[in-house]
Design a protein around this motif. Structure first.
Motif, PDB file in Angstrom:
ATOM      1  N   PHE A   1     -10.108  66.901 104.181  1.00  0.00           N
ATOM      2  CA  PHE A   1     -11.485  67.353 104.024  1.00  0.00           C
ATOM      3  C   PHE A   1     -11.855  67.286 102.549  1.00  0.00           C
ATOM      4  N   MET A   2     -13.120  66.940 102.266  1.00  0.00           N
ATOM      5  CA  MET A   2     -13.543  66.800 100.874  1.00  0.00           C
ATOM      6  C   MET A   2     -15.018  67.140 100.696  1.00  0.00           C
ATOM      7  N   CYS A   3     -15.385  67.304  99.421  1.00  0.00           N
ATOM      8  CA  CYS A   3     -16.777  67.594  99.069  1.00  0.00           C
ATOM      9  C   CYS A   3     -17.596  66.299  99.118  1.00  0.00           C
ATOM     10  N   ILE A   4     -18.900  66.437  99.018  1.00  0.00           N
ATOM     11  CA  ILE A   4     -19.784  65.271  99.095  1.00  0.00           C
ATOM     12  C   ILE A   4     -19.558  64.304  97.934  1.00  0.00           C
ATOM     13  N   ARG A   5     -19.267  64.842  96.767  1.00  0.00           N
ATOM     14  CA  ARG A   5     -19.042  63.996  95.595  1.00  0.00           C
ATOM     15  C   ARG A   5     -17.799  63.125  95.786  1.00  0.00           C
ATOM     16  N   CYS A   6     -16.711  63.730  96.202  1.00  0.00           N
ATOM     17  CA  CYS A   6     -15.475  62.973  96.425  1.00  0.00           C
ATOM     18  C   CYS A   6     -15.610  62.043  97.636  1.00  0.00           C
ATOM     19  N   ALA A   7     -16.408  62.431  98.624  1.00  0.00           N
ATOM     20  CA  ALA A   7     -16.655  61.563  99.775  1.00  0.00           C
ATOM     21  C   ALA A   7     -17.309  60.267  99.317  1.00  0.00           C
ATOM     22  N   GLY A   8     -18.239  60.364  98.374  1.00  0.00           N
ATOM     23  CA  GLY A   8     -18.870  59.164  97.835  1.00  0.00           C
ATOM     24  C   GLY A   8     -17.876  58.270  97.127  1.00  0.00           C
ATOM     25  N   ILE A   9     -16.959  58.881  96.405  1.00  0.00           N
ATOM     26  CA  ILE A   9     -15.925  58.111  95.710  1.00  0.00           C
ATOM     27  C   ILE A   9     -15.014  57.428  96.724  1.00  0.00           C
ATOM     28  N   HIS A  10     -14.623  58.157  97.759  1.00  0.00           N
ATOM     29  CA  HIS A  10     -13.780  57.574  98.806  1.00  0.00           C
ATOM     30  C   HIS A  10     -14.500  56.417  99.494  1.00  0.00           C
ATOM     31  N   ARG A  11     -15.786  56.572  99.751  1.00  0.00           N
ATOM     32  CA  ARG A  11     -16.552  55.486 100.379  1.00  0.00           C
ATOM     33  C   ARG A  11     -16.529  54.237  99.510  1.00  0.00           C
ATOM     34  N   ASN A  12     -16.598  54.422  98.199  1.00  0.00           N
ATOM     35  CA  ASN A  12     -16.575  53.283  97.284  1.00  0.00           C
ATOM     36  C   ASN A  12     -15.206  52.603  97.229  1.00  0.00           C
ATOM     37  N   LEU A  13     -14.161  53.307  97.642  1.00  0.00           N
ATOM     38  CA  LEU A  13     -12.827  52.709  97.673  1.00  0.00           C
ATOM     39  C   LEU A  13     -12.727  51.638  98.753  1.00  0.00           C
ATOM     40  N   GLY A  14     -13.536  51.772  99.794  1.00  0.00           N
ATOM     41  CA  GLY A  14     -13.525  50.824 100.906  1.00  0.00           C
ATOM     42  C   GLY A  14     -12.833  51.395 102.126  1.00  0.00           C
ATOM     43  N   VAL A  15     -13.227  50.912 103.299  1.00  0.00           N
ATOM     44  CA  VAL A  15     -12.683  51.456 104.549  1.00  0.00           C
ATOM     45  C   VAL A  15     -11.235  51.061 104.789  1.00  0.00           C
ATOM     46  N   HIS A  16     -10.727  50.106 104.030  1.00  0.00           N
ATOM     47  CA  HIS A  16      -9.311  49.760 104.167  1.00  0.00           C
ATOM     48  C   HIS A  16      -8.429  50.821 103.510  1.00  0.00           C
ATOM     49  N   ILE A  17      -9.038  51.718 102.716  1.00  0.00           N
ATOM     50  CA  ILE A  17      -8.292  52.809 102.083  1.00  0.00           C
ATOM     51  C   ILE A  17      -8.683  54.156 102.657  1.00  0.00           C
ATOM     52  N   SER A  18      -9.975  54.427 102.745  1.00  0.00           N
ATOM     53  CA  SER A  18     -10.432  55.743 103.193  1.00  0.00           C
ATOM     54  C   SER A  18     -11.657  55.592 104.086  1.00  0.00           C
ATOM     55  N   ARG A  19     -11.612  56.217 105.234  1.00  0.00           N
ATOM     56  CA  ARG A  19     -12.713  56.153 106.201  1.00  0.00           C
ATOM     57  C   ARG A  19     -13.371  57.520 106.282  1.00  0.00           C
TER      58      ARG A  19
ATOM     59  N   LYS B   1       2.497  57.732  91.597  1.00  0.00           N
ATOM     60  CA  LYS B   1       3.638  56.824  91.695  1.00  0.00           C
ATOM     61  C   LYS B   1       4.259  56.994  93.076  1.00  0.00           C
ATOM     62  N   VAL B   2       3.470  56.594  94.099  1.00  0.00           N
ATOM     63  CA  VAL B   2       3.886  56.801  95.474  1.00  0.00           C
ATOM     64  C   VAL B   2       3.647  55.524  96.267  1.00  0.00           C
ATOM     65  N   PHE B   3       4.463  55.307  97.246  1.00  0.00           N
ATOM     66  CA  PHE B   3       4.191  54.248  98.197  1.00  0.00           C
ATOM     67  C   PHE B   3       3.793  54.941  99.485  1.00  0.00           C
ATOM     68  N   LEU B   4       2.562  54.701  99.920  1.00  0.00           N
ATOM     69  CA  LEU B   4       2.032  55.390 101.082  1.00  0.00           C
ATOM     70  C   LEU B   4       1.895  54.411 102.234  1.00  0.00           C
ATOM     71  N   LYS B   5       2.480  54.772 103.324  1.00  0.00           N
ATOM     72  CA  LYS B   5       2.320  53.961 104.524  1.00  0.00           C
ATOM     73  C   LYS B   5       1.569  54.810 105.543  1.00  0.00           C
ATOM     74  N   LYS B   6       0.445  54.296 106.015  1.00  0.00           N
ATOM     75  CA  LYS B   6      -0.359  55.029 106.991  1.00  0.00           C
ATOM     76  C   LYS B   6      -0.709  54.079 108.128  1.00  0.00           C
ATOM     77  N   VAL B   7      -0.431  54.465 109.332  1.00  0.00           N
ATOM     78  CA  VAL B   7      -0.773  53.649 110.481  1.00  0.00           C
ATOM     79  C   VAL B   7      -2.188  54.026 110.922  1.00  0.00           C
ATOM     80  N   VAL B   8      -3.051  53.025 110.938  1.00  0.00           N
ATOM     81  CA  VAL B   8      -4.450  53.252 111.296  1.00  0.00           C
ATOM     82  C   VAL B   8      -4.834  52.297 112.422  1.00  0.00           C
ATOM     83  N   GLY B   9      -5.257  52.855 113.512  1.00  0.00           N
ATOM     84  CA  GLY B   9      -5.743  52.035 114.615  1.00  0.00           C
ATOM     85  C   GLY B   9      -4.747  51.009 115.118  1.00  0.00           C
ATOM     86  N   GLY B  10      -3.481  51.330 115.066  1.00  0.00           N
ATOM     87  CA  GLY B  10      -2.463  50.433 115.583  1.00  0.00           C
ATOM     88  C   GLY B  10      -1.971  49.397 114.585  1.00  0.00           C
TER      89      GLY B  10
END
Length: 143
Positions: free
Chosen positions: A51-69, A126-135
């Protein structure tokens, strides 16, 4: 064209989802933005489970849907899979997973600081993140 019963079923499902999201937002760690700790987040990255605030939501949206939806907690329609992602993760568990390798000296950006600093939680760890999204596997590697 949808029938009346289909619309009623969809409305009931949406009400159930809203109830679940409201309950999640009452949990202590979810009362604050996962990135900047601003009070009262009303947005979420459902694939990251935070969960995030509106400001950070805008930043996440700018990252692209391949990173944050990103979705609004109460303005958007949610699927059962998206709700499940939020139930399984939440801000507390996300912090344990996504911030596991941050240095002790790391200081979280505040909501009144330069907005792009918030992105460091996703891009400068300094992390390697693996996230399964939509199969399909989505890999985010910060080097």
């Amino acid at each position: 064209m949808t029938t009346r019963s289909e619309r009623e079923k969809a409305q009931k499902l949406n009400e159930q989802h809203q109830a679940i999201l409201s309950k999640l937002l009452r949990e202590e760690d979810n009362k604050y933005c996962a990135d900047c700790e601003a009070k009262g987040p009303r947005w979420a990255s459902w694939n990251l489970g935070v969960f995030m605030c509106i400001r950070c939501a805008g930043i996440h949206r700018n990252l692209g849907v391949h990173i944050s939806r990103v979705k609004s907690v109460n303005l958007d329609q949610w699927t059962p899979e998206q709700i499940q992602s939020m139930v399984e993760m939440g801000n507390n568990r996300a912090k344990l997973v996504y911030e596991a390798h941050l240095p002790e000296s790391f200081r979280r950006p505040q909501s009144d600081q330069y907005p792009s600093l918030t992105v460091c939680l996703l891009l400068h760890k300094k992390v390697f993140l693996k996230k399964v999204v939509g199969g399909s596997n989505m890999y985010i590697s910060e080097s």
